[in-house]
Motif scaffolding. Structure first.
Motif, PDB file in Angstrom:
ATOM      1  N   ASN A   1      68.576  60.324  15.040  1.00  0.00           N
ATOM      2  CA  ASN A   1      67.938  61.027  13.935  1.00  0.00           C
ATOM      3  C   ASN A   1      67.973  60.209  12.646  1.00  0.00           C
ATOM      4  O   ASN A   1      68.781  59.283  12.498  1.00  0.00           O
ATOM      5  CB  ASN A   1      68.629  62.380  13.686  1.00  0.00           C
ATOM      6  CG  ASN A   1      68.485  63.318  14.864  1.00  0.00           C
ATOM      7  OD1 ASN A   1      67.448  63.333  15.525  1.00  0.00           O
ATOM      8  ND2 ASN A   1      69.531  64.090  15.129  1.00  0.00           N
TER       9      ASN A   1
ATOM     10  N   SER B   1      67.683  66.473   4.683  1.00  0.00           N
ATOM     11  CA  SER B   1      66.828  66.841   5.803  1.00  0.00           C
ATOM     12  C   SER B   1      67.068  65.852   6.944  1.00  0.00           C
ATOM     13  O   SER B   1      67.200  64.646   6.701  1.00  0.00           O
ATOM     14  CB  SER B   1      65.357  66.817   5.379  1.00  0.00           C
ATOM     15  OG  SER B   1      64.518  67.096   6.478  1.00  0.00           O
TER      16      SER B   1
ATOM     17  N   SER C   1      65.666  64.574  10.747  1.00  0.00           N
ATOM     18  CA  SER C   1      64.548  64.633  11.687  1.00  0.00           C
ATOM     19  C   SER C   1      64.678  63.509  12.695  1.00  0.00           C
ATOM     20  O   SER C   1      65.390  62.515  12.470  1.00  0.00           O
ATOM     21  CB  SER C   1      63.214  64.517  10.943  1.00  0.00           C
ATOM     22  OG  SER C   1      63.186  63.334  10.169  1.00  0.00           O
ATOM     23  N   SER C   2      63.982  63.664  13.803  1.00  0.00           N
ATOM     24  CA  SER C   2      64.026  62.665  14.864  1.00  0.00           C
ATOM     25  C   SER C   2      63.314  61.390  14.427  1.00  0.00           C
ATOM     26  O   SER C   2      62.268  61.435  13.782  1.00  0.00           O
ATOM     27  CB  SER C   2      63.363  63.220  16.125  1.00  0.00           C
ATOM     28  OG  SER C   2      63.218  62.219  17.100  1.00  0.00           O
TER      29      SER C   2
ATOM     30  N   ASN D   1      59.825  61.222  15.970  1.00  0.00           N
ATOM     31  CA  ASN D   1      58.875  62.310  15.711  1.00  0.00           C
ATOM     32  C   ASN D   1      58.307  62.162  14.293  1.00  0.00           C
ATOM     33  O   ASN D   1      58.903  62.604  13.321  1.00  0.00           O
ATOM     34  CB  ASN D   1      59.576  63.664  15.870  1.00  0.00           C
ATOM     35  CG  ASN D   1      58.582  64.823  15.910  1.00  0.00           C
ATOM     36  OD1 ASN D   1      57.517  64.749  15.308  1.00  0.00           O
ATOM     37  ND2 ASN D   1      58.950  65.887  16.611  1.00  0.00           N
ATOM     38  N   THR D   2      57.142  61.532  14.188  1.00  0.00           N
ATOM     39  CA  THR D   2      56.522  61.288  12.884  1.00  0.00           C
ATOM     40  C   THR D   2      56.151  62.586  12.177  1.00  0.00           C
ATOM     41  O   THR D   2      56.333  62.728  10.963  1.00  0.00           O
ATOM     42  CB  THR D   2      55.250  60.432  13.051  1.00  0.00           C
ATOM     43  OG1 THR D   2      55.584  59.238  13.740  1.00  0.00           O
ATOM     44  CG2 THR D   2      54.663  60.078  11.689  1.00  0.00           C
ATOM     45  N   GLN D   3      55.655  63.548  12.946  1.00  0.00           N
ATOM     46  CA  GLN D   3      55.254  64.825  12.358  1.00  0.00           C
ATOM     47  C   GLN D   3      56.454  65.563  11.760  1.00  0.00           C
ATOM     48  O   GLN D   3      56.368  66.151  10.679  1.00  0.00           O
ATOM     49  CB  GLN D   3      54.580  65.692  13.419  1.00  0.00           C
ATOM     50  CG  GLN D   3      53.976  66.984  12.848  1.00  0.00           C
ATOM     51  CD  GLN D   3      53.204  67.750  13.902  1.00  0.00           C
ATOM     52  OE1 GLN D   3      53.095  67.315  15.043  1.00  0.00           O
ATOM     53  NE2 GLN D   3      52.659  68.903  13.530  1.00  0.00           N
ATOM     54  N   GLU D   4      57.575  65.489  12.447  1.00  0.00           N
ATOM     55  CA  GLU D   4      58.795  66.145  11.958  1.00  0.00           C
ATOM     56  C   GLU D   4      59.280  65.468  10.672  1.00  0.00           C
ATOM     57  O   GLU D   4      59.734  66.131   9.728  1.00  0.00           O
ATOM     58  CB  GLU D   4      59.884  66.077  13.026  1.00  0.00           C
ATOM     59  CG  GLU D   4      61.143  66.868  12.662  1.00  0.00           C
ATOM     60  CD  GLU D   4      62.169  66.844  13.785  1.00  0.00           C
ATOM     61  OE1 GLU D   4      63.348  67.148  13.514  1.00  0.00           O
ATOM     62  OE2 GLU D   4      61.794  66.505  14.940  1.00  0.00           O
TER      63      GLU D   4
ATOM     64  N   GLN E   1      57.066  66.570   7.790  1.00  0.00           N
ATOM     65  CA  GLN E   1      57.405  67.926   7.351  1.00  0.00           C
ATOM     66  C   GLN E   1      58.697  67.937   6.530  1.00  0.00           C
ATOM     67  O   GLN E   1      58.810  68.666   5.537  1.00  0.00           O
ATOM     68  CB  GLN E   1      57.559  68.851   8.569  1.00  0.00           C
ATOM     69  CG  GLN E   1      57.784  70.317   8.201  1.00  0.00           C
ATOM     70  CD  GLN E   1      56.660  70.885   7.365  1.00  0.00           C
ATOM     71  OE1 GLN E   1      55.485  70.721   7.678  1.00  0.00           O
ATOM     72  NE2 GLN E   1      57.010  71.540   6.254  1.00  0.00           N
ATOM     73  N   SER E   2      59.651  67.086   6.911  1.00  0.00           N
ATOM     74  CA  SER E   2      60.904  66.982   6.160  1.00  0.00           C
ATOM     75  C   SER E   2      60.633  66.495   4.746  1.00  0.00           C
ATOM     76  O   SER E   2      61.218  66.992   3.771  1.00  0.00           O
ATOM     77  CB  SER E   2      61.870  66.019   6.864  1.00  0.00           C
ATOM     78  OG  SER E   2      62.257  66.519   8.122  1.00  0.00           O
TER      79      SER E   2
ATOM     80  N   ASP F   1      59.127  69.309   2.734  1.00  0.00           N
ATOM     81  CA  ASP F   1      60.158  70.296   2.374  1.00  0.00           C
ATOM     82  C   ASP F   1      61.012  69.798   1.216  1.00  0.00           C
ATOM     83  O   ASP F   1      61.358  70.570   0.301  1.00  0.00           O
ATOM     84  CB  ASP F   1      61.049  70.588   3.579  1.00  0.00           C
ATOM     85  CG  ASP F   1      60.304  71.321   4.688  1.00  0.00           C
ATOM     86  OD1 ASP F   1      59.241  71.899   4.399  1.00  0.00           O
ATOM     87  OD2 ASP F   1      60.788  71.294   5.836  1.00  0.00           O
TER      88      ASP F   1
END
Length: 303
Positions: free
Chosen positions: A254, A275, A277-278, A281-284, A287-288, A291
């Motif tokens: 992560n 935050s 995120s993986s 995972n670009t989308q995650e 989103q981080s 946020d």
């Protein structure tokens, strides 16, 4: 029925007077013996609560409810505001002790404070001008028409000029108080592979915050990271209020992103957002970032 003599009277500013000190909440200034000191908006709001309740003990809860209603603020924030106010008043008169700490109860403005309003009576001023012109015309037995016309234009121009200058000055004061000045420090990262993420987040923060009409960033060319007192220096020289600093680190598979909002004057972290995120995972990750930016906006622009 409303009294007609008060219809054109409009409060333009409120002033608190205490111990020979004039406090202007709307202008963010205190004046004593021709010395003028600027007070930050939050500090002025705290001061106003004490002045309104002068010579009475005001609890910390009441101050928090009045100044930071529905906001999550650390206890240290109010303590620092009181310290800043004491320093400000000490700079204008070192002999005056005006804010008293009442242990386990709150704070008290020791002296008596009175509030006054500066009022502008448009009708009275118009009557005064008319009376002045009437008086002038009675004194002149044989007026010169060309001279009278010239004088009339001169007076009109002078009044228009004064009105324009006053309006510009008041507008600049209001605009200046609304702008939040921020310095974005280069984010720290522990791997070369995180450079792209770092640049993406920095650009996203700037792009999103600059879309508001109240936030402006200090040019990166003005930031000298070699200074030991960098944050207080930026607050003093460029009137920077907040520093945004960040860190990107790896935690197994992560990526952890941490953003801090730092008070430039004290270099204390007031808010911190994290935050995770993986890495894959670009989308995650996007989103981080969204946020985190939302949290920054929510705390910088609470209203």
């Amino acid at each position: 029925m409303q009294n007609q003599s008060h219809q054109n009277i409009t409060p333009r500013n409120e002033i608190f007077l205490s111990e020979g000190i004039s406090i202007f909440p709307e202008l963010g200034e205190i004046i004593f013996d021709s010395k003028k000191i600027r007070i930050s908006p939050n500090n002025m709001r705290v001061l106003k609560v004490l002045l309104v309740n002068s010579q009475q003990v005001v609890s910390r809860k009441k101050i928090f409810d009045s100044v930071w209603k529905n906001q999550i603020i650390s206890e240290d924030t109010l303590t620092r505001c009181i310290s800043d106010l004491r320093s400000a008043f000490k700079s204008v008169d070192s002999n005056k002790k005006l804010i008293e700490t009442i242990p386990k109860l709150g704070y008290r403005w020791i002296a008596r404070a009175t509030k006054e309003n500066i009022e502008w009576n448009d009708e009275k001023i118009e009557n005064d001008i008319d009376n002045e012109f009437t008086s002038t015309k009675l004194k002149i037995k044989k007026p010169d028409k060309n001279s009278s016309l010239s004088n009339w234009w001169l007076v009109t121009f002078a009044l228009l000029f004064i009105t324009l200058v006053t309006s510009v000055w008041q507008t600049s004061k209001v605009f200046d108080r609304q702008i939040i000045r921020i310095a974005l420090m280069p984010m720290q990262n522990d791997a070369v592979s995180q450079e792209r993420i770092k640049r993406t987040i920095e650009l996203a923060i700037k792009d999103s915050l600059l879309k508001t009409d109240r936030i402006r960033f200090l040019s990166s060319q003005a930031i000298n990271s070699n200074r030991l007192d960098l944050y207080p220096y930026l607050a003093r020289e460029y009137a920077i209020e907040w520093i945004i600093e960040g860190n990107i680190s790896s935690e197994g598979k992560n990526t952890k992103i941490t953003i801090n909002l730092v008070d430039a004057r004290t270099a204390l972290v007031e808010y911190s957002f994290s935050s995770i995120s993986s890495k894959e995972n670009t989308q995650e990750l996007e989103q981080s970032t969204i946020d985190l930016i939302f949290e920054i906006k929510r705390n910088l622009l609470p209203n």
